[in-house]
Design a protein around this motif. Structure first.
Motif, PDB file in Angstrom:
ATOM      1  N   LEU A   6       0.841  -1.197   0.000  1.00  0.00           N
ATOM      2  CA  LEU A   6       0.000   0.000   0.000  1.00  0.00           C
ATOM      3  C   LEU A   6       0.876   1.248   0.000  1.00  0.00           C
ATOM      4  CD1 LEU A   6      -2.936  -0.362   2.573  1.00  0.00           C
ATOM      5  CD2 LEU A   6      -3.048  -0.510   0.087  1.00  0.00           C
ATOM      6  N   GLU A   7       0.531   2.180  -0.868  1.00  0.00           N
ATOM      7  CA  GLU A   7       1.184   3.485  -0.866  1.00  0.00           C
ATOM      8  C   GLU A   7       0.319   4.445  -0.046  1.00  0.00           C
ATOM      9  OE1 GLU A   7       4.095   4.270  -2.140  1.00  0.00           O
ATOM     10  OE2 GLU A   7       4.448   2.262  -2.973  1.00  0.00           O
ATOM     11  N   VAL A   8       0.872   4.945   1.047  1.00  0.00           N
ATOM     12  CA  VAL A   8       0.134   5.825   1.953  1.00  0.00           C
ATOM     13  C   VAL A   8       0.984   7.049   2.252  1.00  0.00           C
ATOM     14  CG1 VAL A   8      -1.084   6.013   4.152  1.00  0.00           C
ATOM     15  CG2 VAL A   8      -0.928   3.795   3.008  1.00  0.00           C
ATOM     16  N   GLU A   9       0.538   8.190   1.749  1.00  0.00           N
ATOM     17  CA  GLU A   9       1.200   9.469   2.016  1.00  0.00           C
ATOM     18  C   GLU A   9       2.705   9.385   1.759  1.00  0.00           C
ATOM     19  OE1 GLU A   9      -0.012  10.471   5.978  1.00  0.00           O
ATOM     20  OE2 GLU A   9      -2.000  11.116   5.335  1.00  0.00           O
ATOM     21  N   GLY A  10       3.056   8.808   0.606  1.00  0.00           N
ATOM     22  CA  GLY A  10       4.448   8.757   0.194  1.00  0.00           C
ATOM     23  C   GLY A  10       5.259   7.617   0.779  1.00  0.00           C
ATOM     24  N   ALA A  69      -7.831  -4.548   6.945  1.00  0.00           N
ATOM     25  CA  ALA A  69      -6.438  -4.480   6.527  1.00  0.00           C
ATOM     26  C   ALA A  69      -5.589  -4.727   7.765  1.00  0.00           C
ATOM     27  CB  ALA A  69      -6.108  -3.122   5.923  1.00  0.00           C
ATOM     28  N   VAL A  70      -4.631  -5.641   7.660  1.00  0.00           N
ATOM     29  CA  VAL A  70      -3.816  -6.035   8.812  1.00  0.00           C
ATOM     30  C   VAL A  70      -2.348  -5.767   8.504  1.00  0.00           C
ATOM     31  CG1 VAL A  70      -3.126  -7.943  10.305  1.00  0.00           C
ATOM     32  CG2 VAL A  70      -5.491  -7.800   9.471  1.00  0.00           C
ATOM     33  N   MET A  71      -1.679  -5.049   9.401  1.00  0.00           N
ATOM     34  CA  MET A  71      -0.271  -4.709   9.227  1.00  0.00           C
ATOM     35  C   MET A  71       0.536  -5.247  10.405  1.00  0.00           C
ATOM     36  SD  MET A  71       1.475  -0.915   8.938  1.00  0.00           S
ATOM     37  CE  MET A  71       0.288  -0.434   7.672  1.00  0.00           C
ATOM     38  N   ARG A 112       4.684   2.174  19.432  1.00  0.00           N
ATOM     39  CA  ARG A 112       5.217   3.324  18.727  1.00  0.00           C
ATOM     40  C   ARG A 112       4.478   3.619  17.419  1.00  0.00           C
ATOM     41  NH1 ARG A 112      10.507   1.147  20.083  1.00  0.00           N
ATOM     42  NH2 ARG A 112      10.913   0.677  17.889  1.00  0.00           N
ATOM     43  N   VAL A 113       3.433   2.852  17.116  1.00  0.00           N
ATOM     44  CA  VAL A 113       2.687   3.036  15.870  1.00  0.00           C
ATOM     45  C   VAL A 113       1.699   4.197  16.026  1.00  0.00           C
ATOM     46  CG1 VAL A 113       1.046   1.986  14.257  1.00  0.00           C
ATOM     47  CG2 VAL A 113       2.899   0.609  15.232  1.00  0.00           C
ATOM     48  N   PRO A 114       1.658   5.148  15.090  1.00  0.00           N
ATOM     49  CA  PRO A 114       0.661   6.231  15.135  1.00  0.00           C
ATOM     50  C   PRO A 114      -0.691   5.721  14.638  1.00  0.00           C
ATOM     51  CG  PRO A 114       2.043   6.493  13.203  1.00  0.00           C
ATOM     52  CD  PRO A 114       2.591   5.313  13.952  1.00  0.00           C
ATOM     53  N   VAL A 115      -1.366   4.957  15.494  1.00  0.00           N
ATOM     54  CA  VAL A 115      -2.571   4.228  15.083  1.00  0.00           C
ATOM     55  C   VAL A 115      -3.631   5.157  14.505  1.00  0.00           C
ATOM     56  CG1 VAL A 115      -4.512   2.854  15.940  1.00  0.00           C
ATOM     57  CG2 VAL A 115      -2.179   2.308  16.660  1.00  0.00           C
ATOM     58  N   ALA A 116      -3.899   6.270  15.158  1.00  0.00           N
ATOM     59  CA  ALA A 116      -4.975   7.156  14.705  1.00  0.00           C
ATOM     60  C   ALA A 116      -4.671   7.770  13.343  1.00  0.00           C
ATOM     61  CB  ALA A 116      -5.230   8.249  15.739  1.00  0.00           C
ATOM     62  N   THR A 117      -3.456   8.306  13.167  1.00  0.00           N
ATOM     63  CA  THR A 117      -3.150   8.989  11.914  1.00  0.00           C
ATOM     64  C   THR A 117      -2.959   8.004  10.764  1.00  0.00           C
ATOM     65  OG1 THR A 117      -0.809   9.075  12.551  1.00  0.00           O
ATOM     66  CG2 THR A 117      -2.167  10.998  13.053  1.00  0.00           C
ATOM     67  N   LEU A 118      -2.221   6.926  11.005  1.00  0.00           N
ATOM     68  CA  LEU A 118      -1.994   5.955   9.936  1.00  0.00           C
ATOM     69  C   LEU A 118      -3.268   5.175   9.625  1.00  0.00           C
ATOM     70  CD1 LEU A 118      -0.116   4.638   7.943  1.00  0.00           C
ATOM     71  CD2 LEU A 118       0.751   3.156   9.781  1.00  0.00           C
ATOM     72  N   GLY A 119      -4.019   4.809  10.664  1.00  0.00           N
ATOM     73  CA  GLY A 119      -5.284   4.110  10.432  1.00  0.00           C
ATOM     74  C   GLY A 119      -6.252   4.952   9.638  1.00  0.00           C
ATOM     75  N   SER A 120      -6.357   6.241   9.975  1.00  0.00           N
ATOM     76  CA  SER A 120      -7.243   7.140   9.253  1.00  0.00           C
ATOM     77  C   SER A 120      -6.812   7.298   7.803  1.00  0.00           C
ATOM     78  CB  SER A 120      -7.266   8.500   9.955  1.00  0.00           C
ATOM     79  OG  SER A 120      -8.114   9.402   9.285  1.00  0.00           O
ATOM     80  N   ALA A 121      -5.495   7.383   7.572  1.00  0.00           N
ATOM     81  CA  ALA A 121      -4.997   7.544   6.200  1.00  0.00           C
ATOM     82  C   ALA A 121      -5.290   6.315   5.352  1.00  0.00           C
ATOM     83  CB  ALA A 121      -3.494   7.821   6.235  1.00  0.00           C
ATOM     84  N   ILE A 122      -5.149   5.128   5.939  1.00  0.00           N
ATOM     85  CA  ILE A 122      -5.446   3.895   5.195  1.00  0.00           C
ATOM     86  C   ILE A 122      -6.938   3.791   4.908  1.00  0.00           C
ATOM     87  CG2 ILE A 122      -5.441   1.366   5.333  1.00  0.00           C
ATOM     88  CD1 ILE A 122      -2.776   1.610   6.865  1.00  0.00           C
ATOM     89  N   ALA A 138      -8.920   6.098   4.306  1.00  0.00           N
ATOM     90  CA  ALA A 138      -9.315   7.075   3.293  1.00  0.00           C
ATOM     91  C   ALA A 138      -8.902   6.674   1.882  1.00  0.00           C
ATOM     92  CB  ALA A 138      -8.707   8.437   3.636  1.00  0.00           C
ATOM     93  N   LEU A 139      -8.144   5.601   1.736  1.00  0.00           N
ATOM     94  CA  LEU A 139      -7.669   5.209   0.414  1.00  0.00           C
ATOM     95  C   LEU A 139      -8.823   4.759  -0.480  1.00  0.00           C
ATOM     96  CD1 LEU A 139      -4.496   3.113   1.363  1.00  0.00           C
ATOM     97  CD2 LEU A 139      -4.575   5.463   0.496  1.00  0.00           C
ATOM     98  N   GLU A 140      -8.762   5.108  -1.748  1.00  0.00           N
ATOM     99  CA  GLU A 140      -9.781   4.692  -2.708  1.00  0.00           C
ATOM    100  C   GLU A 140      -9.802   3.190  -2.889  1.00  0.00           C
ATOM    101  OE1 GLU A 140      -9.296   6.782  -6.349  1.00  0.00           O
ATOM    102  OE2 GLU A 140      -9.774   8.762  -5.494  1.00  0.00           O
ATOM    103  N   ALA A 141      -8.732   2.522  -2.534  1.00  0.00           N
ATOM    104  CA  ALA A 141      -8.671   1.060  -2.668  1.00  0.00           C
ATOM    105  C   ALA A 141      -9.698   0.359  -1.785  1.00  0.00           C
ATOM    106  CB  ALA A 141      -7.273   0.562  -2.319  1.00  0.00           C
ATOM    107  N   PHE A 142     -10.199   1.048  -0.747  1.00  0.00           N
ATOM    108  CA  PHE A 142     -11.217   0.472   0.136  1.00  0.00           C
ATOM    109  C   PHE A 142     -12.508   1.273  -0.022  1.00  0.00           C
ATOM    110  CE2 PHE A 142      -7.136  -0.584   2.152  1.00  0.00           C
ATOM    111  CZ  PHE A 142      -7.263  -1.972   2.208  1.00  0.00           C
ATOM    112  N   PRO A 143     -13.346   0.920  -0.986  1.00  0.00           N
ATOM    113  CA  PRO A 143     -14.524   1.733  -1.307  1.00  0.00           C
ATOM    114  C   PRO A 143     -15.564   1.794  -0.195  1.00  0.00           C
ATOM    115  CG  PRO A 143     -14.569  -0.347  -2.495  1.00  0.00           C
ATOM    116  CD  PRO A 143     -13.213  -0.245  -1.868  1.00  0.00           C
ATOM    117  N   GLU A 144     -15.568   0.822   0.719  1.00  0.00           N
ATOM    118  CA  GLU A 144     -16.512   0.828   1.833  1.00  0.00           C
ATOM    119  C   GLU A 144     -15.814   1.112   3.157  1.00  0.00           C
ATOM    120  OE1 GLU A 144     -18.817  -2.752   1.848  1.00  0.00           O
ATOM    121  OE2 GLU A 144     -19.499  -2.490  -0.217  1.00  0.00           O
TER     122      GLU A 144
END
Length: 280
Positions: free
Chosen positions: A143-147, A162-164, A171-181, A183-189
């Motif tokens: 997945l390409e997410v914000e570069g 989606a499982v990572m 140390r994972v930025p769950v809120a920001t990275l989760g929100s960005a994923i 929002a991807l068009e790859a997940f239409p629902e």
């Protein structure tokens, strides 16, 4: 008009449960959002409706609404609360409880110690069935997410997941990275995004950023998805302890063609009444 409800929780994933067998409550998005609001309503991650059985193949109907008002197909933590509510409020004594959801039929088996087994059905891997906008099925996707590029597994378990896998969950930025994923068009629902740290082949730690709710203390279908992806990718065994911020679940999945089983607790917090409609 007054609406009676039960506040319940499973590992801190909390629910407002409503008896709607008489179809007297209309779950409009506005009503759901109001009930779920933690300042002006009751407060919950999801609203669960207990409904009359749509046919003779099941005992009850089960509908699930996220805090943003949208209806979803599946919730494993909610299903355990649903099973306990049925036993405490309807006099139903069958075991398992068979329920109809938008994702299909579920079987909920209760134990004397209060734990509930949830048959979550078979996971779906075909991208169109998740849904996930990629041309070919694979055990791992890029997945390409914000570069940046991330490796994920994707699976449908009533909800898209989606499982990572990560090295240091805290140390994972769950809120920001989760929100960005999400929002991807790859997940239409939309998608529930799970971040997994493995501690051996039978134990993982998990945090989940859920669509329509944000990060929750526990996500049952997310725990199942994490184990399914770990099994598919070869780094987990068939039975796995899953530690979430709210507590522990046990997930069992032997492999493709077989259902996933989720086991964990469910508790009643309180009973209450509230005006049927939000204040104007």
């Amino acid at each position: 008009m007054t609406l009676e409800f039960t506040k319940m929780q499973g590992l801190g994933n909390d629910f407002v449960v409503i008896d709607n067998r008489g179809a007297t409550f209309d779950p409009t998005p506005e009503r759901i959002r109001w009930l779920a609001d933690r300042r002006f309503g009751v407060g919950c991650d999801q609203v669960l409706l207990v409904e009359a059985a749509p046919d003779d193949a099941v005992d009850f109907g089960y509908r699930i609404f996220n805090a943003d008002g949208g209806e979803v197909d599946q919730c494993g933590n909610g299903a355990r609360c649903f099973a306990r509510w049925v036993r405490e409020h309807t006099g139903f004594t069958g075991n398992p409880v068979r329920v109809a959801t938008r994702a299909g039929q579920m079987a909920l088996t209760t134990h004397p110690d209060g734990r509930v087994d949830v048959d979550m059905g078979q996971p779906r891997f075909e991208p169109a069935a998740i849904p996930f906008g990629t041309p070919e099925r694979a055990d791992e996707y890029m997945l390409e997410v914000e570069g940046r590029t991330f490796r994920i597994g994707a699976v449908g378990l009533g909800n898209p997941h989606a499982v990572m896998r990560v090295e240091a969950l805290d140390r994972v930025p769950v809120a920001t990275l989760g929100s960005a994923i999400q929002a991807l068009e790859a997940f239409p629902e939309g998608v529930n995004v799970g971040f997994v740290e493995a501690d051996g082949r039978d134990h993982i730690r998990l945090r989940v950023f859920e669509r329509g709710a944000g990060e929750t203390l526990a996500c049952g279908s997310g725990a199942c998805a994490a184990v399914v992806v770990g099994r598919q990718q070869g780094w987990l065994d068939a039975t796995v302890r899953v530690d979430l911020p709210g507590g522990r679940l046990t997930i069992h999945w032997t492999g493709p063609g077989e259902p996933v089983t989720l086991t964990g607790p469910a508790e009643t917090v309180f009973e209450g009444r509230i005006d049927h409609d939000p204040p104007v």
